[in-house]
Each structure stands twice: as structure tokens, then as C-alpha cells.
Scaffold this motif. Structure first.
Motif, PDB file in Angstrom:
ATOM      1  N   ARG A 109       0.838  -1.204   0.000  1.00 34.77           N
ATOM      2  CA  ARG A 109       0.000   0.000   0.000  1.00 34.77           C
ATOM      3  C   ARG A 109       0.874   1.256   0.000  1.00 34.77           C
ATOM      4  NH1 ARG A 109      -3.736   0.524   5.131  1.00 34.77           N
ATOM      5  NH2 ARG A 109      -1.705   1.015   6.054  1.00 34.77           N
ATOM      6  N   ASN A 120      -7.983   1.928  -3.726  1.00 33.93           N
ATOM      7  CA  ASN A 120      -9.032   1.774  -2.733  1.00 33.93           C
ATOM      8  C   ASN A 120      -8.709   0.529  -1.930  1.00 33.93           C
ATOM      9  OD1 ASN A 120     -10.764   3.964  -3.501  1.00 33.93           O
ATOM     10  ND2 ASN A 120     -11.387   2.757  -5.277  1.00 33.93           N
ATOM     11  N   GLU A 121      -9.008   0.559  -0.642  1.00 33.25           N
ATOM     12  CA  GLU A 121      -8.730  -0.590   0.231  1.00 33.25           C
ATOM     13  C   GLU A 121     -10.037  -1.061   0.846  1.00 33.25           C
ATOM     14  OE1 GLU A 121      -6.069  -1.748   4.197  1.00 33.25           O
ATOM     15  OE2 GLU A 121      -5.842   0.212   3.239  1.00 33.25           O
ATOM     16  N   PHE A 122     -10.256  -2.383   0.804  1.00 32.21           N
ATOM     17  CA  PHE A 122     -11.485  -2.948   1.346  1.00 32.21           C
ATOM     18  C   PHE A 122     -11.221  -4.233   2.114  1.00 32.21           C
ATOM     19  CE2 PHE A 122     -13.140  -0.524  -2.296  1.00 32.21           C
ATOM     20  CZ  PHE A 122     -14.123   0.215  -1.666  1.00 32.21           C
ATOM     21  N   ASP A 123     -11.987  -4.406   3.168  1.00 31.83           N
ATOM     22  CA  ASP A 123     -12.079  -5.686   3.855  1.00 31.83           C
ATOM     23  C   ASP A 123     -13.218  -6.431   3.166  1.00 31.83           C
ATOM     24  OD1 ASP A 123     -12.768  -7.796   5.505  1.00 31.83           O
ATOM     25  OD2 ASP A 123     -12.379  -6.698   7.351  1.00 31.83           O
ATOM     26  N   HIS A 128      -8.617  -9.477   2.111  1.00 27.49           N
ATOM     27  CA  HIS A 128      -8.377  -8.042   2.274  1.00 27.49           C
ATOM     28  C   HIS A 128      -7.720  -7.554   0.988  1.00 27.49           C
ATOM     29  CE1 HIS A 128      -8.104  -4.925   5.517  1.00 27.49           C
ATOM     30  NE2 HIS A 128      -7.268  -4.384   4.654  1.00 27.49           N
ATOM     31  N   LEU A 130      -6.479  -4.369  -1.980  1.00 28.75           N
ATOM     32  CA  LEU A 130      -6.214  -3.056  -2.554  1.00 28.75           C
ATOM     33  C   LEU A 130      -6.619  -3.110  -4.015  1.00 28.75           C
ATOM     34  CD1 LEU A 130      -2.573  -2.559  -1.231  1.00 28.75           C
ATOM     35  CD2 LEU A 130      -4.593  -1.338  -0.404  1.00 28.75           C
ATOM     36  N   PRO A 195      -4.524  -4.310   8.515  1.00 31.96           N
ATOM     37  CA  PRO A 195      -5.111  -3.028   8.934  1.00 31.96           C
ATOM     38  C   PRO A 195      -6.628  -3.040   8.806  1.00 31.96           C
ATOM     39  CG  PRO A 195      -4.039  -2.826   6.798  1.00 31.96           C
ATOM     40  CD  PRO A 195      -3.707  -4.185   7.301  1.00 31.96           C
ATOM     41  N   ASP A 196      -7.274  -2.177   9.567  1.00 32.40           N
ATOM     42  CA  ASP A 196      -8.711  -2.008   9.427  1.00 32.40           C
ATOM     43  C   ASP A 196      -9.019  -1.330   8.089  1.00 32.40           C
ATOM     44  OD1 ASP A 196      -9.253  -3.094  11.938  1.00 32.40           O
ATOM     45  OD2 ASP A 196      -9.048  -1.152  12.932  1.00 32.40           O
ATOM     46  N   ALA A 197     -10.155  -1.700   7.505  1.00 32.62           N
ATOM     47  CA  ALA A 197     -10.561  -1.083   6.252  1.00 32.62           C
ATOM     48  C   ALA A 197     -12.078  -1.154   6.142  1.00 32.62           C
ATOM     49  CB  ALA A 197      -9.921  -1.810   5.063  1.00 32.62           C
ATOM     50  N   ASP A 198     -12.620  -0.310   5.258  1.00 31.78           N
ATOM     51  CA  ASP A 198     -14.063  -0.356   5.019  1.00 31.78           C
ATOM     52  C   ASP A 198     -14.445  -1.742   4.504  1.00 31.78           C
ATOM     53  OD1 ASP A 198     -14.389   2.285   5.727  1.00 31.78           O
ATOM     54  OD2 ASP A 198     -14.201   3.030   3.677  1.00 31.78           O
ATOM     55  N   SER A 199     -15.640  -2.192   4.879  1.00 31.86           N
ATOM     56  CA  SER A 199     -16.114  -3.476   4.409  1.00 31.86           C
ATOM     57  C   SER A 199     -17.298  -3.275   3.482  1.00 31.86           C
ATOM     58  CB  SER A 199     -16.515  -4.377   5.587  1.00 31.86           C
ATOM     59  OG  SER A 199     -17.545  -3.763   6.341  1.00 31.86           O
TER      60      SER A 199
END
Length: 203
Positions: A109, A120-123, A128, A130, A195-199
Motif C-alpha cells: 500500500r 481503494n482498500e477494502f475488507d 483483504h 487493494l 489493517p482495518d478497512a471499510d467493508s
């Protein structure tokens, strides 16, 4: 075909039985930009370079994506790169997804940030990701696993997580379904720190 196809890791009784993915070929722009992105940024070894056997005016570049599976590009001198997003239609490629080792996810990242590549990064629940674009607007997903899963049992784990998701009434497979699938199948697995990311949905 029924509205609800069977989801299973068992191979179908079909007349052809494939052995895996050999390579994927993409129409690229020019050699310099393609090597700069796929070799120099993403770290894919350039393992073969030769004329396109169907069109000698183009060069055929072969990259090892990291596990011996090959991504190739047909490129030509003077063909300009175009970073505009692709307009999709039935039959077009939506995106290509490549694996990133969990311990290298954060530095991946950071490398995108350092080289000015948006992402954009997503769970995604069971993994997980990018999302970025190459120099020709092709969407790429750089995905990492949340749990260590043996390659030979990946389909079995996903099919079990699917069954658990349906039984749970969940919209999509979540981390808890994957974790429960691993437990049900008796697979010892390490959970990776990510890392935490939007889901949910979105690219």
C-alpha cells in the motif's frame, strides 16, 4: 440451469478436466511502460520476450506473477498508454487479482502511495484487498488472505464458507464464516494481522 447452482469443491463430471491456469494475455501499450509497471513496481520477473507469433509487428512479454503462473502482454512501439478506466461490456475483463503476502500488505500500500498510484482498500470479509489501475486503465486487485489456507484445500474452504453463509442468511461470506469453515474442516490456520478497512461493496 437451476436458479441456485450447486456450490461445491468437488469437480464436475464434465467432458473436459482442466489442470489449472497456464497464462492470461492482455493487449498492452508499449514495452517500456508495461515493464515499468509490472516488473519495476509490482515485482513480476520478465521471463520471456519474443515476437508475437501471430503478428510480428508486436512484441510478446511474459511475466511470472510470483508462483510460476504467467501474465503476458502484446505490446508495440509507439502505442500510447491510456490510464482511463475501461468501459465494461459482456465478455470483457473486469479486473485481474494477484496475491500479496500478508506481511507485505502494508508496504505494498505504501509503495502505491509513494509512486502516486491511487488505490481503494477494502475488507472483503474472507480476504483483504487493494484496488488500483495499471498504466492502461486495467483494474488490478492486490489481495491478501486473512488466514493461512493450504492451496490444495482453498476450494473446499470457500465452498464450506458459502454453505455456512447461506445457513446464516448473510449477504456475503464474512470472516466468521471463513473461520468457522476452517474449524469445521479441521484445518489449523494462522490469522494474519491486517489493517482495518471499510467493508462491503465498492471499488
Amino acid at each position: 440451469m437451476s436458479d441456485s447452482p450447486d456450490i461445491t469443491a468437488e469437480r464436475p463430471d464434465s467432458p473436459i478436466q482442466l489442470a489449472g491456469t497456464d497464462h492470461i494475455s492482455v493487449i498492452g501499450s508499449n514495452e517500456e511502460d508495461t515493464i515499468e509497471f509490472y516488473r519495476d513496481l509490482l515485482g513480476m520477473a520478465l521471463v520471456l520476450r519474443q515476437p508475437n507469433l501471430d503478428d510480428p509487428n508486436q512484441t510478446h512479454l511474459f511475466f511470472d506473477t510470483g508462483d510460476g503462473r504467467i501474465l503476458t502482454f502484446f505490446v508495440a512501439p509507439g502505442r500510447e498508454s491510456s490510464p482511463q478506466p475501461h468501459r465494461h461490456r459482456v465478455g470483457s475483463v473486469h479486473h485481474l487479482s494477484f496475491s500479496v503476502e500478508p506481511e507485505r500488505f502494508v508496504e505494498t500500500r505504501e509503495a502505491l502511495e509513494d509512486t502516486g498510484h491511487g488505490y481503494n482498500e477494502f475488507d472483503r470479509g474472507i480476504f483483504h484487498s487493494l484496488y488500483t489501475r495499471d498504466h492502461n486503465g486495467l483494474t488490478l486487485e492486490l489481495a491478501t488472505d486473512k488466514f493461512s489456507i493450504p492451496d490444495e484445500r482453498r476450494g473446499e474452504v470457500l465452498a464450506t464458507a458459502q454453505r455456512l453463509r447461506v445457513e446464516d442468511g448473510a449477504e456475503y461470506a464474512e470472516e466468521r464464516h471463513l473461520e468457522a469453515a476452517l474449524e469445521e474442516l479441521g484445518i489449523e490456520s494462522e490469522k494474519y494481522e491486517l489493517p482495518d478497512a471499510d467493508s462491503g461493496v465498492g471499488v
